[in-house]
Design a protein around this motif. Structure first.
Motif, PDB file in Angstrom:
ATOM      1  N   ALA A  34      45.041  12.928  -5.638  1.00  0.00           N
ATOM      2  CA  ALA A  34      45.370  14.318  -5.336  1.00  0.00           C
ATOM      3  C   ALA A  34      44.832  15.269  -6.382  1.00  0.00           C
ATOM      4  CB  ALA A  34      46.878  14.467  -5.194  1.00  0.00           C
ATOM      5  N   GLY A  35      44.921  14.882  -7.658  1.00  0.00           N
ATOM      6  CA  GLY A  35      44.408  15.707  -8.728  1.00  0.00           C
ATOM      7  C   GLY A  35      43.014  15.242  -9.123  1.00  0.00           C
ATOM      8  N   THR A  36      42.362  16.023  -9.933  1.00  0.00           N
ATOM      9  CA  THR A  36      41.030  15.656 -10.411  1.00  0.00           C
ATOM     10  C   THR A  36      41.151  15.181 -11.849  1.00  0.00           C
ATOM     11  OG1 THR A  36      40.007  17.333  -8.996  1.00  0.00           O
ATOM     12  CG2 THR A  36      38.685  16.448 -10.804  1.00  0.00           C
ATOM     13  N   PRO A  37      40.952  13.888 -12.092  1.00  0.00           N
ATOM     14  CA  PRO A  37      41.087  13.396 -13.465  1.00  0.00           C
ATOM     15  C   PRO A  37      40.018  13.958 -14.378  1.00  0.00           C
ATOM     16  CG  PRO A  37      40.291  11.651 -12.012  1.00  0.00           C
ATOM     17  CD  PRO A  37      40.639  12.807 -11.141  1.00  0.00           C
ATOM     18  N   ALA A  38      40.381  14.133 -15.636  1.00  0.00           N
ATOM     19  CA  ALA A  38      39.454  14.697 -16.620  1.00  0.00           C
ATOM     20  C   ALA A  38      38.448  13.675 -17.119  1.00  0.00           C
ATOM     21  CB  ALA A  38      40.247  15.261 -17.798  1.00  0.00           C
ATOM     22  N   THR A  39      38.710  12.390 -16.856  1.00  0.00           N
ATOM     23  CA  THR A  39      37.811  11.312 -17.259  1.00  0.00           C
ATOM     24  C   THR A  39      37.441  10.510 -16.019  1.00  0.00           C
ATOM     25  OG1 THR A  39      39.452   9.552 -17.592  1.00  0.00           O
ATOM     26  CG2 THR A  39      39.198  11.172 -19.374  1.00  0.00           C
ATOM     27  N   PRO A  40      36.577   9.506 -16.149  1.00  0.00           N
ATOM     28  CA  PRO A  40      36.264   8.666 -14.983  1.00  0.00           C
ATOM     29  C   PRO A  40      37.418   7.765 -14.543  1.00  0.00           C
ATOM     30  CG  PRO A  40      34.484   8.583 -16.604  1.00  0.00           C
ATOM     31  CD  PRO A  40      35.643   9.246 -17.269  1.00  0.00           C
ATOM     32  N   ILE A  41      38.517   7.747 -15.278  1.00  0.00           N
ATOM     33  CA  ILE A  41      39.645   6.891 -14.923  1.00  0.00           C
ATOM     34  C   ILE A  41      40.457   7.539 -13.804  1.00  0.00           C
ATOM     35  CG2 ILE A  41      41.700   5.707 -15.754  1.00  0.00           C
ATOM     36  CD1 ILE A  41      38.987   4.758 -16.951  1.00  0.00           C
ATOM     37  N   GLY A 354      44.342  -0.791   0.342  1.00  0.00           N
ATOM     38  CA  GLY A 354      43.572   0.429   0.113  1.00  0.00           C
ATOM     39  C   GLY A 354      44.389   1.599  -0.368  1.00  0.00           C
ATOM     40  N   ASN A 355      45.581   1.336  -0.875  1.00  0.00           N
ATOM     41  CA  ASN A 355      46.463   2.396  -1.362  1.00  0.00           C
ATOM     42  C   ASN A 355      46.763   2.123  -2.837  1.00  0.00           C
ATOM     43  OD1 ASN A 355      48.393   4.435  -1.711  1.00  0.00           O
ATOM     44  ND2 ASN A 355      50.032   3.190  -0.822  1.00  0.00           N
ATOM     45  N   PHE A 356      45.919   2.620  -3.723  1.00  0.00           N
ATOM     46  CA  PHE A 356      46.023   2.358  -5.156  1.00  0.00           C
ATOM     47  C   PHE A 356      46.543   3.619  -5.839  1.00  0.00           C
ATOM     48  CE2 PHE A 356      43.448   0.169  -8.820  1.00  0.00           C
ATOM     49  CZ  PHE A 356      44.580   0.186  -9.615  1.00  0.00           C
ATOM     50  N   PRO A 357      47.792   3.629  -6.304  1.00  0.00           N
ATOM     51  CA  PRO A 357      48.322   4.831  -6.956  1.00  0.00           C
ATOM     52  C   PRO A 357      47.503   5.236  -8.173  1.00  0.00           C
ATOM     53  CG  PRO A 357      50.096   3.300  -6.428  1.00  0.00           C
ATOM     54  CD  PRO A 357      48.808   2.570  -6.198  1.00  0.00           C
ATOM     55  N   ALA A 358      47.568   6.494  -8.513  1.00  0.00           N
ATOM     56  CA  ALA A 358      46.855   6.976  -9.700  1.00  0.00           C
ATOM     57  C   ALA A 358      47.425   6.344 -10.963  1.00  0.00           C
ATOM     58  CB  ALA A 358      46.941   8.497  -9.779  1.00  0.00           C
ATOM     59  N   ALA A 496      46.228  18.335 -17.003  1.00  0.00           N
ATOM     60  CA  ALA A 496      45.665  19.433 -17.795  1.00  0.00           C
ATOM     61  C   ALA A 496      46.417  19.643 -19.109  1.00  0.00           C
ATOM     62  CB  ALA A 496      45.646  20.727 -16.972  1.00  0.00           C
ATOM     63  N   GLY A 497      46.916  18.561 -19.691  1.00  0.00           N
ATOM     64  CA  GLY A 497      47.573  18.655 -20.987  1.00  0.00           C
ATOM     65  C   GLY A 497      49.016  19.103 -20.953  1.00  0.00           C
ATOM     66  N   GLN A 498      49.616  19.159 -19.777  1.00  0.00           N
ATOM     67  CA  GLN A 498      51.036  19.519 -19.701  1.00  0.00           C
ATOM     68  C   GLN A 498      51.868  18.485 -20.455  1.00  0.00           C
ATOM     69  OE1 GLN A 498      52.578  19.625 -15.705  1.00  0.00           O
ATOM     70  NE2 GLN A 498      54.626  20.277 -16.337  1.00  0.00           N
ATOM     71  N   ARG A 499      52.900  18.906 -21.150  1.00  0.00           N
ATOM     72  CA  ARG A 499      53.757  18.004 -21.908  1.00  0.00           C
ATOM     73  C   ARG A 499      55.184  18.021 -21.363  1.00  0.00           C
ATOM     74  NH1 ARG A 499      49.443  16.067 -23.193  1.00  0.00           N
ATOM     75  NH2 ARG A 499      48.186  17.001 -24.831  1.00  0.00           N
ATOM     76  N   ILE A 500      55.858  16.903 -21.532  1.00  0.00           N
ATOM     77  CA  ILE A 500      57.275  16.823 -21.176  1.00  0.00           C
ATOM     78  C   ILE A 500      58.086  17.731 -22.083  1.00  0.00           C
ATOM     79  CG2 ILE A 500      59.284  15.291 -21.092  1.00  0.00           C
ATOM     80  CD1 ILE A 500      57.313  13.025 -20.377  1.00  0.00           C
ATOM     81  N   GLY A 501      57.768  17.719 -23.382  1.00  0.00           N
ATOM     82  CA  GLY A 501      58.413  18.616 -24.336  1.00  0.00           C
ATOM     83  C   GLY A 501      59.888  18.331 -24.517  1.00  0.00           C
ATOM     84  N   ASN A 502      60.604  19.326 -25.009  1.00  0.00           N
ATOM     85  CA  ASN A 502      62.054  19.239 -25.239  1.00  0.00           C
ATOM     86  C   ASN A 502      62.426  18.025 -26.089  1.00  0.00           C
ATOM     87  OD1 ASN A 502      62.723  21.584 -23.695  1.00  0.00           O
ATOM     88  ND2 ASN A 502      62.421  20.385 -21.825  1.00  0.00           N
ATOM     89  N   GLY A 503      61.658  17.788 -27.134  1.00  0.00           N
ATOM     90  CA  GLY A 503      61.936  16.671 -28.023  1.00  0.00           C
ATOM     91  C   GLY A 503      61.147  15.424 -27.740  1.00  0.00           C
TER      92      GLY A 503
END
Length: 545
Positions: A34-41, A354-358, A496-503
């Protein structure tokens, strides 16, 4: 020397089945995520195993003893060295300290025939005491448990000195071969001191603070200094159909990586052996009591272990009734009845269809998860090799990375102190003195607000390997990482670098990206196939990208 090591510690706290090599690939072409990975992985698979310190498996890498009758290991030319225990640490080790009593010993090799051992003490406080202000010299006294194995030599296996035992490439042959052909780290750590539940939660959230409910005892939690509680030990998730009916259970608040992946519309799943309660095993066990008996340890162990399933602790990502997926095609998808929580067989079923999760987290059934006392390196080798051999022969391999990581050290000796990035002063702490893990107030680097008590870390050093066509080859990474570095990579690659944060430690962790080389000189997606019994190489090849 003692004063020097103690000073160094304080500075760190202050500053921070056999596969045919020619077999045809299985599975249809990869579907876009669904998303576009930033690397070939496009597909990350985390094989999350149990209870191994770095020195316990890699202390003498790449030099194996190669006794007759055991799978041989010979390092490839130009194999890099690791921060191990060869040299002075092997013959004049600090754990000869008389304070260890009859268990005082140098590190010693465990033979392949000694794959079954006693479980060591790996709770929050004993691990800190073993570290002894950074002297790393009181392991037998604090984490050691006497054998099995019942057979000497050496005689130390019959004492608490067993914790000083290590394996080499004649027993953990597969892992040493993966390190040869791909990448490993010798500077990766348990995010905090403590056992399995702690490591599992750090893998998915980088956070042990935020216990919202706790029942049947308080031994697994401690006050966080801010009016709440921090997890420091094992407890089952509240409401899991297979959780203990009388022992301590709890629930966590806050976010985990699953929440972020759901928001981004990405497919993911946690796949643990025994989660499917509709199956009857060959030995007649079913439901929550599905089990296997290891031919190595002789121990019958339940396949599904609730406190190893971290997403069950969070309301948004739990599947407490172990509801089966809507279909094999919806496994890992948002809205599937399984809510991203599945059995390990569901992973293989989905990929084949044929259903390989990200993002996939894999947990072996109990007897193959490597936890000393009921599992062992040889049963685990079968699980790991079969999984990677399977993936290597799919058409997805060119865009896949497999991470092999561990939840804690089991209390096995490791000589390396990591940087203490968060201090703690509670009755359970003891790293730098009674009730102390450092003397300054807990403060996670880069975070303005005070951090939670009960999170002394980094903890013990653990193995970390990356197996992928994009992994650096025969490479040892020395950059400091921890369990949350894996979700840091997920966040950087898909979110895109989002973090869980909050400790969460994901805010300050280094990514595991340094184990990869994404600029490739050719179109070869290299793979290595191993024998799942001996760990020896049976074939290498190059799949098209």
């Amino acid at each position: 020397m003692r004063q020097f090591l103690a000073t160094t510690l304080m500075a760190a706290i202050t500053f921070g089945p056999l596969v045919n090599a020619n077999a045809a690939p299985v599975g249809p072409p990869a579907k876009p995520v669904a998303g576009t990975p930033a690397t070939p992985i496009q597909h990350l698979v985390v094989i999350f195993q149990e209870n191994i310190s770095f020195d316990h498996y890699f202390g003498t890498y790449p030099n194996a003893t190669n006794p007759q009758g055991e799978p041989p290991f010979t390092a490839l030319p130009n194999t890099p060295s690791v921060n191990g225990i060869q040299g002075t640490l092997s013959i004049a080790n600090p754990n000869l300290n008389p304070g260890n009593g009859a268990g005082a010993t140098n590190p010693f090799r465990l033979d392949r025939s000694q794959a079954a051992t006693a479980d060591q003490d790996h709770d929050y406080t004993p691990e800190q005491l073993a570290f002894d202000s950074g002297l790393m010299d009181l392991f037998p006294a604090n984490t050691g448990t006497a054998g099995p194995p019942p057979s000497a030599p050496p005689q130390q296996v019959l004492t608490t000195g067993l914790t000083m035992g290590y394996y080499d490439g004649n027993t953990v042959t597969a892992l040493w071969n993966y390190a040869q052909y791909f990448a490993m780290s010798d500077n990766s750590y348990d995010t905090n001191f403590g056992p399995s539940t702690d490591g599992a939660l750090n893998l998915i959230s980088g956070q042990l603070n935020g216990v919202t409910q706790n029942q049947n005892g308080t031994g697994a939690i401690i006050a966080d200094g801010n009016g709440g509680y921090t997890l420091i030990s094992d407890a089952d998730p509240i409401g899991d159909l297979c959780s203990t009916s009388s022992g301590e259970v709890l629930q966590m608040g806050g976010q985990n990586i699953g929440d972020l992946l759901n928001t981004a519309g990405l497919s993911w799943g946690f796949f643990e052996g025994g989660f499917d309660l509709t199956i009857t095993n060959p030995n007649g066990t079913t439901g929550c009591n599905r089990s296997h008996t290891s031919t190595i340890t002789g121990t019958n162990k339940k396949d599904y272990i609730p406190h190893h399933q971290p997403f069950q602790y969070y309301v948004a990502t739990q599947n407490l009734q172990h509801t089966r997926p809507t279909s094999v095609q919806t496994i890992g998808q948002q809205g599937d009845a399984g809510n991203h929580q599945y059995d390990s067989h569901d992973f293989f079923d989905a990929v084949t269809a044929g259903n390989f999760p990200a993002v996939s987290f894999l947990k072996a059934p109990g007897y193959q998860d490597e936890h000393a006392g009921y599992s062992d390196p040889l049963d685990a080798q079968t699980w790991i090799v079969d999984t990677i051999n399977f993936l290597s022969q799919t058409t997805y391999w060119a865009s896949t990375a497999v991470v092999i990581a561990y939840d804690d050290s089991d209390g096995w000796y490791d000589h390396q102190l990591g940087q203490i990035i968060n201090t703690s002063q509670t009755s359970a702490d003891g790293l730098t003195g009674a009730g102390l893990c450092g003397t300054v107030a807990p403060q996670l680097a880069g975070i303005s607000a005070p951090h939670a008590q009960g999170r002394c870390g980094y903890g013990p050093r653990l193995p970390l390997l990356v197996v992928s066509p994009y992994a650096r080859q025969n490479f040892v990474d020395h950059s400091m990482t921890d369990q949350s570095s894996i979700i840091r990579f997920v966040e950087d690659n898909w979110l895109a670098g989002q973090r869980i944060g909050n400790g969460s430690f994901d805010t300050i962790a280094n990514s595991i990206a340094s184990l990869f080389q994404f600029v490739q000189p050719n179109t070869c997606a290299r793979y290595v196939l191993l024998n799942d019994s001996t760990g020896e190489v049976t074939g290498t090849g190059c799949a098209s990208r």
